[in-house]
Write a protein that holds these residues in place. Structure first.
Motif, PDB file in Angstrom:
ATOM      1  N   THR A  99       0.852  -1.182   0.000  1.00 14.62           N
ATOM      2  CA  THR A  99       0.000   0.000   0.000  1.00 14.62           C
ATOM      3  C   THR A  99       0.889   1.233   0.000  1.00 14.62           C
ATOM      4  N   ASN A 314      -2.821  11.053   5.341  1.00 10.67           N
ATOM      5  CA  ASN A 314      -3.098  10.122   4.252  1.00 10.67           C
ATOM      6  C   ASN A 314      -4.446   9.453   4.484  1.00 10.67           C
ATOM      7  N   ASN A 316      -5.244   6.512   3.486  1.00  9.54           N
ATOM      8  CA  ASN A 316      -5.084   5.064   3.650  1.00  9.54           C
ATOM      9  C   ASN A 316      -4.452   4.682   4.974  1.00  9.54           C
TER      10      ASN A 316
END
Length: 317
Positions: A99, A314, A316
């Motif tokens: 990721t 972020n 994520n």
């Protein structure tokens, strides 16, 4: 959380399987420290024992299931039904996927460089001098797609975002496209000095641009001693499509006045740039430089945009 729910679901399935074995039921009834409810086919968890920060043991009757979480990878070990055997019937391995870091909100400052990579605007570009502390850059990176190279530590990152740039001029000027027929600068972006000539008290003058951005980044992640935290370093290119531009001047003329002019100002429609990014936990930095001139060739000053700043968060993480 999704990984934990998946693991607990698998454990419940295997507990049902063990409960349906008649021999196991008999052994459970004969055991002094176990009880079995004859009206159900399920065994209950009698003990949950945390043995390490990255290892958990769950006892179901006389069976023990071990969950090991190490460096982002999860392993579930389920023992053999034969109590005299020491090996394992089933091992379930969950390997983390790569990721990257792109989607999120970024804030920084932006400015201009000349062809010699100097941020000081001189001579015929002096009118483009900026108030650097007020020339802000906002990036809203909405979409992200990560492609790992068979590992969760190296991969490519792409996506889509929006880049907002505000260039505040130090001088009491603005921009305009010369539309005077016969002028040597006809059709070119030139300085608008009408506010100086009119003697107006200019409080603010800026150029704002908006671009749709698409990145292609190569990212490396370096594990640290702290569980789950990594240093990341990435670099690559960003393509940009201009989707908006305007100038805004705030000045005094018998009261507070605002002039807002929406035009393309001969700004380059497409551009590409280079980006470098690095971060660890809460501290994340980025730098962008565009080797494509801000204005179309021959239609405006030759200056090149750049921006540096912080990744506020972020999406994520």
């Amino acid at each position: 959380m999704k990984r934990l729910l998946s693991i607990l679901f698998c454990i419940s399935i295997f507990s049902i399987a063990y409960a349906q074995d008649p021999i196991e039921k008999l052994k459970a009834l004969e055991s002094k420290d176990s009880t079995l409810n004859q009206t159900t086919d399920t065994l209950t968890v009698t003990k949950i024992e945390k043995v390490q920060s990255d290892s958990t043991k769950i006892r179901i009757g006389r069976k023990q299931i071990t969950i090991i979480d190490e460096d982002g990878n999860t392993t579930v070990k389920i023992p053999s039904k034969n109590k005299y055997k020491d090996d394992w019937d089933i091992e379930f391995h969950h390997k983390s996927s790569f990721t990257g870091h792109w989607s999120g909100l970024e804030f920084g400052i932006n400015g201009f460089m000349d062809k010699n990579q100097s941020t000081t605007m001189k001579n015929d570009k002096a009118w483009l001098d900026l108030k650097q502390a007020r020339s802000w850059n906002f990036n809203l990176n909405l979409l992200q797609y990560s492609i790992g190279f068979g590992t969760d530590k190296i991969g490519l990152v792409t996506g889509m975002g929006l880049e907002f740039n505000n260039y505040h001029f130090s001088n009491d000027i603005s921009l305009k496209v010369d539309k005077t027929t016969g002028s040597p600068t006809y059709g070119m972006t030139v300085v608008d000095s009408s506010y100086i000539l009119g003697g107006y008290n200019v409080q603010k003058s800026k150029l704002s641009t908006t671009h749709l951005t698409i990145p292609l980044l190569l990212e490396f992640q370096i594990p640290t001693g702290e569980h789950g935290h990594r240093i990341y370093i990435s670099g690559g290119v960003i393509g940009g499509l201009r989707i908006g531009a305007h100038t805004k001047v705030v000045y005094e003329d018998g009261g507070r006045q605002k002039d807002k002019n929406r035009e393309d100002f001969n700004l380059a429609t497409f551009r590409y740039g280079f980006t470098a990014r690095v971060g660890y936990r809460g501290l994340k930095l980025f730098a962008n430089y565009y080797p494509v001139a801000l204005f179309e060739s021959g239609k405006g000053p030759e200056v090149y945009p750049f921006s540096v700043g912080l990744v506020l968060f972020n999406f994520n993480d």
